[in-house]
Design an enzyme around this catalytic site. Sequence first.
Site, PDB file in Angstrom:
ATOM      1  N   HIS A 102       0.808  -1.226   0.000  1.00 47.51           N
ATOM      2  CA  HIS A 102       0.000   0.000   0.000  1.00 47.51           C
ATOM      3  C   HIS A 102       0.837   1.269   0.000  1.00 47.51           C
ATOM      4  O   HIS A 102       0.290   2.361   0.129  1.00 47.51           O
ATOM      5  CB  HIS A 102      -0.912   0.061   1.223  1.00 47.51           C
ATOM      6  CG  HIS A 102      -1.948  -1.010   1.278  1.00 47.51           C
ATOM      7  ND1 HIS A 102      -3.214  -0.859   0.745  1.00 47.51           N
ATOM      8  CD2 HIS A 102      -1.920  -2.249   1.800  1.00 47.51           C
ATOM      9  CE1 HIS A 102      -3.920  -1.958   0.952  1.00 47.51           C
ATOM     10  NE2 HIS A 102      -3.152  -2.825   1.590  1.00 47.51           N
ATOM     11  N   LYS A 114      -9.125  13.238   4.720  1.00 44.23           N
ATOM     12  CA  LYS A 114      -8.171  12.127   4.678  1.00 44.23           C
ATOM     13  C   LYS A 114      -7.209  12.311   5.835  1.00 44.23           C
ATOM     14  O   LYS A 114      -7.210  13.366   6.476  1.00 44.23           O
ATOM     15  CB  LYS A 114      -7.402  12.079   3.352  1.00 44.23           C
ATOM     16  CG  LYS A 114      -6.871  13.453   2.903  1.00 44.23           C
ATOM     17  CD  LYS A 114      -6.206  13.393   1.531  1.00 44.23           C
ATOM     18  CE  LYS A 114      -7.152  13.469   0.366  1.00 44.23           C
ATOM     19  NZ  LYS A 114      -7.311  12.210  -0.352  1.00 44.23           N
ATOM     20  N   ARG A 115      -6.387  11.293   6.111  1.00 50.69           N
ATOM     21  CA  ARG A 115      -5.370  11.494   7.131  1.00 50.69           C
ATOM     22  C   ARG A 115      -4.483  12.683   6.764  1.00 50.69           C
ATOM     23  O   ARG A 115      -4.280  12.979   5.583  1.00 50.69           O
ATOM     24  CB  ARG A 115      -4.522  10.218   7.266  1.00 50.69           C
ATOM     25  CG  ARG A 115      -5.221   9.152   8.067  1.00 50.69           C
ATOM     26  CD  ARG A 115      -5.474   9.561   9.505  1.00 50.69           C
ATOM     27  NE  ARG A 115      -4.275   9.559  10.280  1.00 50.69           N
ATOM     28  CZ  ARG A 115      -3.949   8.624  11.166  1.00 50.69           C
ATOM     29  NH1 ARG A 115      -4.767   7.620  11.401  1.00 50.69           N
ATOM     30  NH2 ARG A 115      -2.818   8.695  11.842  1.00 50.69           N
ATOM     31  N   LYS A 139      -0.028  14.336   1.236  1.00 46.53           N
ATOM     32  CA  LYS A 139      -1.410  14.581   0.825  1.00 46.53           C
ATOM     33  C   LYS A 139      -1.679  16.080   0.634  1.00 46.53           C
ATOM     34  O   LYS A 139      -2.683  16.486   0.078  1.00 46.53           O
ATOM     35  CB  LYS A 139      -2.375  13.984   1.842  1.00 46.53           C
ATOM     36  CG  LYS A 139      -2.304  12.452   1.907  1.00 46.53           C
ATOM     37  CD  LYS A 139      -3.242  11.893   2.960  1.00 46.53           C
ATOM     38  CE  LYS A 139      -3.095  10.408   3.211  1.00 46.53           C
ATOM     39  NZ  LYS A 139      -3.699   9.552   2.161  1.00 46.53           N
ATOM     40  N   THR A 163      -9.052   5.937  -1.970  1.00 46.93           N
ATOM     41  CA  THR A 163     -10.374   5.315  -2.098  1.00 46.93           C
ATOM     42  C   THR A 163     -11.447   6.373  -1.872  1.00 46.93           C
ATOM     43  O   THR A 163     -12.538   6.290  -2.435  1.00 46.93           O
ATOM     44  CB  THR A 163     -10.559   4.166  -1.084  1.00 46.93           C
ATOM     45  OG1 THR A 163     -10.078   4.599   0.186  1.00 46.93           O
ATOM     46  CG2 THR A 163      -9.800   2.925  -1.518  1.00 46.93           C
ATOM     47  N   LYS A 171     -15.155   7.433  -3.834  1.00 46.48           N
ATOM     48  CA  LYS A 171     -16.439   7.695  -3.166  1.00 46.48           C
ATOM     49  C   LYS A 171     -17.015   9.040  -3.625  1.00 46.48           C
ATOM     50  O   LYS A 171     -18.220   9.176  -3.860  1.00 46.48           O
ATOM     51  CB  LYS A 171     -16.268   7.687  -1.640  1.00 46.48           C
ATOM     52  CG  LYS A 171     -15.842   6.322  -1.095  1.00 46.48           C
ATOM     53  CD  LYS A 171     -15.345   6.392   0.351  1.00 46.48           C
ATOM     54  CE  LYS A 171     -14.622   5.083   0.706  1.00 46.48           C
ATOM     55  NZ  LYS A 171     -13.808   5.188   1.938  1.00 46.48           N
TER      56      LYS A 171
HETATM   57  O1  NBY Z   1      -3.974   2.494   1.653  1.00 46.83           O
HETATM   58  C1  NBY Z   1      -3.394   3.690   2.128  1.00 46.83           C
HETATM   59  C2  NBY Z   1      -2.784   4.434   0.962  1.00 46.83           C
HETATM   60  O2  NBY Z   1      -2.146   5.606   1.426  1.00 46.83           O
HETATM   61  C3  NBY Z   1      -3.906   4.797  -0.010  1.00 46.83           C
HETATM   62  O3  NBY Z   1      -3.394   5.437  -1.128  1.00 46.83           O
HETATM   63  C4  NBY Z   1      -4.650   3.525  -0.416  1.00 46.83           C
HETATM   64  O4  NBY Z   1      -5.788   3.849  -1.150  1.00 46.83           O
HETATM   65  C5  NBY Z   1      -5.075   2.747   0.810  1.00 46.83           C
HETATM   66  C6  NBY Z   1      -5.704   1.439   0.459  1.00 46.83           C
HETATM   67  O5  NBY Z   1      -4.913   0.744  -0.455  1.00 46.83           O
HETATM   68  N1  NBY Z   1      -2.425   3.373   3.159  1.00 46.83           N
HETATM   69  C7  NBY Z   1      -2.767   3.425   4.445  1.00 46.83           C
HETATM   70  O6  NBY Z   1      -3.895   3.748   4.801  1.00 46.83           O
HETATM   71  N2  NBY Z   1      -1.796   3.071   5.334  1.00 46.83           N
HETATM   72  C8  NBY Z   1      -1.956   3.003   6.665  1.00 46.83           C
HETATM   73  O7  NBY Z   1      -2.980   3.308   7.219  1.00 46.83           O
HETATM   74  C9  NBY Z   1      -0.800   2.511   7.472  1.00 46.83           C
HETATM   75  C10 NBY Z   1      -1.045   2.052   8.743  1.00 46.83           C
HETATM   76  C11 NBY Z   1       0.012   1.598   9.520  1.00 46.83           C
HETATM   77  C12 NBY Z   1       1.300   1.636   9.014  1.00 46.83           C
HETATM   78  C13 NBY Z   1       1.565   2.116   7.758  1.00 46.83           C
HETATM   79  C14 NBY Z   1       0.494   2.562   6.974  1.00 46.83           C
HETATM   80  N3  NBY Z   1       2.373   1.190   9.813  1.00 46.83           N
HETATM   81  O8  NBY Z   1       3.537   1.170   9.346  1.00 46.83           O
HETATM   82  O9  NBY Z   1       2.155   0.822  10.962  1.00 46.83           O
END
Ligand code: NBY
Length: 791
Positions: free
Chosen positions: A349, A528-529, A534, A636, A640
């Site tokens: 991701h 978004k976060r 972003k 995503t 939406k």
């Molecule tokens: O995943 C997101 C991407 O930024 C977004 O572009 C994509 O649409 C979505 C689904 O594929 N990534 C994401 O949400 N990542 C995290 O929330 C996340 C959580 C924990 C950690 C890293 C990333 N971590 O290293 O603990």
Amino acid sequence: MSATELRDAILKHLEYSQGKDLAHASLYDMRMALTLAIRDKVIEPWFRATRATYAAQSKRVYYLSMEFLIGRLLEDAIMNVGLTESAREAVLGLGFDFEAVLNDEPDAALGNGGLGRLAACFLDSMSTLGCPAYGYGIRYEHGLFRQSFGPDGRQIETAEDWLRQSHGWEFERPEAAFRIGFGGTVAESGRSAVWTPESAVMAKAYDTPIVGWQGKWANTLRLWGAEPLRAFDLNAFNKGDFTGAAAPEALARTISRVLYPDDTTAQGKELRLKQEFFFTAASLRDILRRFASEHSDLSALSSRVAIQMNDTHPAIAGPELVRLLHDERGMEFDKAVETARACLGYTNHTLMPEALERWPETLMAQVLPRHMQIIERIDAGHARQYPSRTVSIVENGEVKMGELSFIMANKVNGVSALHTELVKDTVFAELHALHPDRIVNETNGVTPRRWVKGANPGLAGLITETIGEGWEDHLERLVELEPAIGDQGFRDRFAAIKAENKVALANWIGTEMGIPVNPDAMFDVQIKRFHEYKRQHLNILETIALWQEIRANPDAGWAPRVKIFGGKAAPGYVMAKEIIHLINNVARIINADKTTRELLTVVYPPNYNVTMAERLIPASDLSEQISTAGKEASGTGNMKFSLNGALTIGTLDGANVEIRDLVGAENFFLFGMTADEVVECRKTPDHAARAIAQSKRLKAAIEMIESGAFSHGDKAMYRGVTQNLRTHDYFTVCADFDSYWDAQRRVDRAWFQRDDWTRIAALNTARTGWFSSDRTIKGYMADIWKVAPMI
Ligand code: NBY
């Protein structure tokens, strides 16, 4: 089920499950009674699905994810079993406000953002398609923190408490419990090894049925809660070691206590590693137990089991499965590796190096000594097989979980077309060259049940009226709307629905935040976060510049706008929190300016979550998807918005590229550099300074922040943000600013052609049915899992 029947079922649960009569029932009691009555309706398809899967001995999908950002379940489940009208009538008849009952349910925020929400949409689609599947994750006591803003506008985090009131959906399964060990020693024993952990906890299962569209199929979301092996170490206590006696219990419960709120950097924390192993190991034991109940030959495992690793968080599944097969079940090591690989898939991701997990070798060896040995053996085996390779899993004292996942998976997928190409060309270039068939693309999707039908009933009604029933699980059928878009009557209806949604949102903003907003203005939304890539700061800089220009030139044809922000920053992400602070203070100053009030308002409601997204997205006119090209894997939210008839202003990043291809370039407000151009731009060390020198608006906006205009005269307040922009600006905010400004002015002009705006909005809905997560899951089933639908 009629409203009367449902009413009786609710009354029964009120009495026998809640122990209340109607006269004394609280809102909570009513919500629980309704939940249990609906849950009863889900049991039948749930049992049916389980039996059918056993009977057919079909392959099952196991979706391992640290995060499931499900939000509320009740409204969605009611909709899926087709009881929305009956439930409304029954609840009303019992003297309760239906919306209030639905709103009483806490959001299950067991995720950070896109990754966790994607897992939740996938659960919905797997059940809708009749894909036999289990979601496996952690039953966090505290989900993502609650966000509020202090009087100065800073983010404040407090613990979220979704389990304080029972949520009604889950079944506790004390019999499904596994002992999960940590630390300890490894003894060689013949060809394999015996791991004797130093400490251990119990993983106990909690099951939530997830029902698909029209109640035809239901799968299980199984979340693990950590418990002590024994509540109390009496021996230690009797020796006078009171703290030691309580330690195992404290450690055990800590493991499933909180969701890591950091989506920005890979956390090098021992507890995080333990969480990852805890849920992965429990899930694998459960999977092998289920397999063994039907089959005896472990070499057939991959014909019955497909395990998907949602990012690298469950990457220990590779070595753990090898350990279970080799050490515990006597399979030859290389065969165990091969068997494990045939079962495993890995979804990437992110390309951002700081978000790719790496664990210090010493920590891995200390927490999971046997796994460290297995990882080294896998690494050595790969090196032997590919002598020319330079990548390895263990490097510079670190275990690289991305490389481990890649090597242990039979398929690796990216989440949008662009992202997948970048995965091939950058992070995994060498591994891709060695394994050219391994990487595949599965562009993300979203469930249309929650994100169109549930969130936007007005639009859903118009769609059904126009193209008939049945689009909810055949979203590609939205193209049938296209001929109708030529009719003035259809466009008026479409516009009226958007207007209604905006009035509802304006009222909510008025009540919740005390800010009056004009529902006729353009609702321009970025939710978004918070992350530098972003680029919420690009948006707020443009907002400042716009405010200045409106003041200087009030009659220049500005489209009236309400700029809406929503999102949380990781508690330790200083820069993101400074941007939040800045936005709140820009909002304070701009909203106080009576001269621009008609044209510009900035609102930032705190504690953005799934439920808030369901409120905001159907009421949006403009979707802000403005990440630095090459950085947003997919997105995503962007899907939406389009489905709900918002126009997009965005960069060529992630799935924006595919959205633009589908809706048509002429219907998309494109700006900014491409991913390649961003890489080129960074080669000019002073790209930011040059961009600022060339843009009087950007220069003025940054200087205004530096003047203390948004910080009660404190010139140093936002130094972190402005200095970074002036010097480093890795995310090329400055270099893209003028292009963004110009695109926004094209948006202004388009806004005044309202009927044409509506036409394009409706085209967005009609042309983005491809983004249903049903299409995505069909792709995973065919390309990765090799599983056939059961319905
Ligand atoms: O995943 C997101 C991407 O930024 C977004 O572009 C994509 O649409 C979505 C689904 O594929 N990534 C994401 O949400 N990542 C995290 O929330 C996340 C959580 C924990 C950690 C890293 C990333 N971590 O290293 O603990």
